[in-house]
Design an enzyme around this catalytic site. Structure first.
Site: not given
Ligand code: IVH
Length: 747
Positions: A37, A84, A118, A139, A176, A410
């Protein structure tokens, strides 16, 4: 053509409905309508837009791959830097973080944290102005990234425009871009099929796919997006991280389905434990868990360093990749005889378990990765997957490394190991008689199209082999009632039935017997052809490759030259040659007949009379099959099989046990049906059994199995995670079958 008001309204309404369904699908994970659909709505909109190009808007769902390839990436400055996260590698480090948070907030109740996986992909910032996606940037170093708007637009879960009420003037979404494991596996499979180099992991695949100049490439890659935060925002944010994320979701931005609010350190620990346990079952790679203070006021109070916020932490999982040394390489023999190189490693902790072996897959992989004994390598262990060697750290290669060599015998049964030209996998030729292959080959031996031993099922064969009662097929015929009744689930009656079935199977046909031997690539029809060609097992056992495939002609001479010479001699039947036949031939001026070729022909045929008697096929190099289905490769399998002493002995033992068949001058008593004769089938996706096995079975049933879908394809057998082939089959109207459908067809 002018656009009517009605058409304009229709296009708008279609666009709104498509947006709404995207939201249901990608954000709520709760599609309201079936895919068909949805496709219909998109098709209708496409139709309207192509009839009236001025109806097209940049955020139309039809315009994902609209942009032209770019010559280079433009640099983008992030107004609000993309900083980060700080990492906690252990539970203590997590506790330290929590303590810092508490002291920074000077007491109060246990704070609430937003917990999320993460994701292991790459960070991206999406800018919406007046609800429309205007910029997507990587980034980069946090302050400056690259403009990837043209490729980000192709990612289905990134909305091209926002939905819902109160959309802000300006919204920057951060999250991400990643690839699901299934999408990654499918992509690599396609890359391998094209003979190209696969990606090492989903993260590299995601990064490589987004950073493309040509959006059409990205559009074919299975990328996904998940939001975890925001940057610039033209309206006041909510008071809490969790509320704000929910608001973003309301505008159509996908957020994590694993998002939870947890309380204090204990809540964080529980979440981490829970996700660690479920990690392997997720459909995407994660490298840890992220905890963020839920209260935005508290976030502001704690602030950030130059690198990371003080209100968030990434609790990382132990690494899945480690470095160690290859101490030796051994070879394992699988159930199908595949001889697989396995690296014995200096034991190393990877992701919490000790790894001391890693598969090297096959000799092509060893060569591709250039792994040598003594090398330092990166090993990876992901979930339940067998640890594998990812790559060699060439910088650390010592001078005394040794090359990995495929054994010629073998390691289990001592039979020759062969590796057919052009194949990656080396195999033991022991077949029935190699312990490593015993169960599989006995199952084949007993199967319906082979010796057809009723009641001798897979489970029973496994028991018999595990007990070491059966080492070679002839041992089956020495089983007794006394012994059988001691087996699990075997009563007097079923033992007697089995013995009767074994007795009954002794009277068979030559073709069935050949098939039962399990020679590689000798299926039912080839076995029948062989039985028709040879008058008994003795002569088959003695046959050489030349008895299956006749090589004719003269090396170095091609068909064109041969035909030209043949025609010339026919045209001038009265010509006499001089004494030096080679010189005479070379002087004829026949196209392609060089001095070298003339010499080779003169040497083979001696005189002109001999040459005149030859057919063109006797002049140029070619092979002729004497048995249907037996080309040079299969001929080598057959001759190789019978060259093994234990194979000959095992056949002898079977004949001594009383296996017999009517002489082959009589027609075969029951031809084996080939319900798929003349059908062309393509296999794709993950099926319940190895692909090789299914392919062999289909070939036995008469089908031709090919690698790519075309108009000539009769059926596509599609397993799970079927990808581009399924799309192609559908677009060509090729009938698609699942395994049950195939079974029904065969019946
Ligand atoms: S928050 C100010 N949340 O991890 C905080 N990052 O090591 C900014 N990443 O560059 C990041 N899952 O690419 C955040 N649930 C999540 C994430 C996440 C993956 C990555 C992201 C960041 C890196 C930091």
């Amino acid at each position: 053509m002018t656009v009517s008001a009605e058409e304009r309204l229709r296009a708008e309404s279609l666009r709104a409905r498509i947006l709404y369904h995207n939201h249901r699908y990608y954000v709520l994970d709760d599609p309201e309508v079936p895919d068909a659909e949805y496709d219909r709505l998109v098709r209708e909109l496409k139709g309207l837009e192509s009839a009236h190009p001025d109806l097209v808007t940049s955020d139309s769902p039809t315009q994902r791959v609209g942009a032209a390839p770019r010559p280079e990436f433009r640099e983008v400055r992030h107004a609000i830097p993309m900083i980060s996260l700080d990492n906690a590698m252990s539970d203590e480090e997590l506790a330290d973080f929590h303590r810092r948070v508490l002291s920074g907030l000077s007491g109060g109740d246990a704070p609430l944290y937003v917990a999320e996986p993460k994701l292991d992909g790459l960070a991206i910032s999406l800018r919406y102005e007046r609800g429309v996606l205007v910029l997507a940037a990587t980034r980069g170093d946090g302050t400056r990234g690259e403009d990837v708007t043209h490729t980000a637009r192709t990612i289905p879960s990134i909305p091209l425009s926002l939905i819902g009420e109160d959309r802000p003037e300006i919204l920057e979404v951060r999250g991400e871009v990643y690839m699901t494991r299934a999408g990654f596996a499918r992509l690599n499979e396609e890359i391998l099929e094209r003979g190209e180099r696969p990606f090492a992991n989903p993260r590299n695949a995601a990064a490589g796919s987004l950073r493309q100049l040509d959006p059409r490439v990205t559009a074919r890659r299975p990328l996904t997006f998940c939001c975890y935060g925001w940057g610039e925002l033209s309206v006041p944010a909510d008071a809490r991280q969790s509320e704000m994320l929910r608001r973003l979701a309301g505008w159509g931005i996908p957020i994590s389905r694993e998002l939870r609010l947890v309380s204090g350190l204990d809540g964080c620990r529980d979440y981490f434990e829970d996700l660690s346990r479920r990690r392997d079952r997720l459909d995407f790679d994660i490298d840890g868990v992220v905890f963020k203070l839920d209260s935005l006021a508290d976030q502001t109070r704690l602030g950030a360093t130059n690198h990371h916020p003080r209100w968030a932490i990434a609790r990382k999982f132990p690494a899945q990749e480690e470095m160690t040394r290859v101490e030796s390489v051994e070879f394992q023999v699988g159930r199908t005889g595949a001889v697989t190189p396995v690296a014995r490693l200096r034991p190393v902790q990877v992701g919490g378990v000790t790894v001391s072996n890693a598969t090297l897959h096959n000799m092509d992989e060893v060569a591709r990765k250039d792994v040598r004994i003594g090398d330092t390598v990166i090993v990876r262990r992901a979930g339940d997957v067998i640890p594998e060697v990812v790559r060699v750290v060439v910088e650390r290669r010592p001078a005394d490394v040794r090359e990995v060599e495929l054994p010629s015998q073998c390691p289990v049964c001592g039979s020759d190991v062969i590796r057919p030209e052009g194949e990656a996998v080396a195999r033991c030729t022991g077949g029935l008689f190699c312990q490593a292959q015993r169960k599989e080959s006995l199952k084949h031996f007993a199967s319906r199209r082979a010796m057809d031993i009723e009641g001798l099922g897979d489970k029973l064969i496994e028991q018999l082999v595990d007990l070491d009662w059966i080492r070679e097929p002839a041992d089956l015929y020495h089983l007794t009632q006394d012994r059988l009744v001691h087996l699990e689930r075997m009563g007097e009656k079923s033992a007697a039935n089995l013995l009767a079935a074994l007795e009954h199977s002794k009277e068979t046909s030559f073709a069935r017997f050949i098939h039962a031997l399990g020679i590689r690539e000798v299926g039912v029809s080839t076995a029948q052809a062989l039985a028709g060609r040879f008058d008994g097992i003795e002569s088959l056992m003695q046959a050489r490759v030349e008895d299956f495939v006749q090589i004719r002609g003269v090396k170095g001479v091609g068909p064109e030259t041969a035909k030209a010479l043949h025609a010339y001699l026919a045209e001038y039947p009265d010509l006499e040659a001089s004494d030096d036949l080679a010189e005479w031939l070379a002087g004829l001026g026949v196209r392609g007949l060089t001095r070298g070729r003339a010499e080779a022909l003169a040497e083979r045929f001696g005189d002109l009379a001999g040459l005149r008697a030859a057919e063109p096929e006797d002049l140029y190099l070619n092979s002729r099959r004497l048995v249907d289905g037996v080309g040079p490769v299969v001929a080598a399998h057959i001759a190789g099989f019978f060259a093994q002493d234990h194979n000959r002995e095992a056949i002898e033992h079977l004949l001594e046990a009383g296996i017999h068949w009517p002489s082959t001058s009589e027609p075969p008593s029951e031809p084996i049906a080939q319900p798929l004769a003349g059908k062309t089938i393509v296999i794709t996706g993950t099926l319940s059994r190895p692909r090789d096995e299914i392919k062999a079975r289909l070939q036995e049933l008469g089908a031709k199995v090919t690698g790519s879908v075309s108009k000539q394809t009769d059926y596509l057998l599609a397993g799970e995670e079927a990808g581009s082939k399924l799309d192609k089959a559908r677009s060509l109207g090729v009938e698609v079958l699942d395994e049950a459908g195939l079974a029904a067809l065969i019946d």
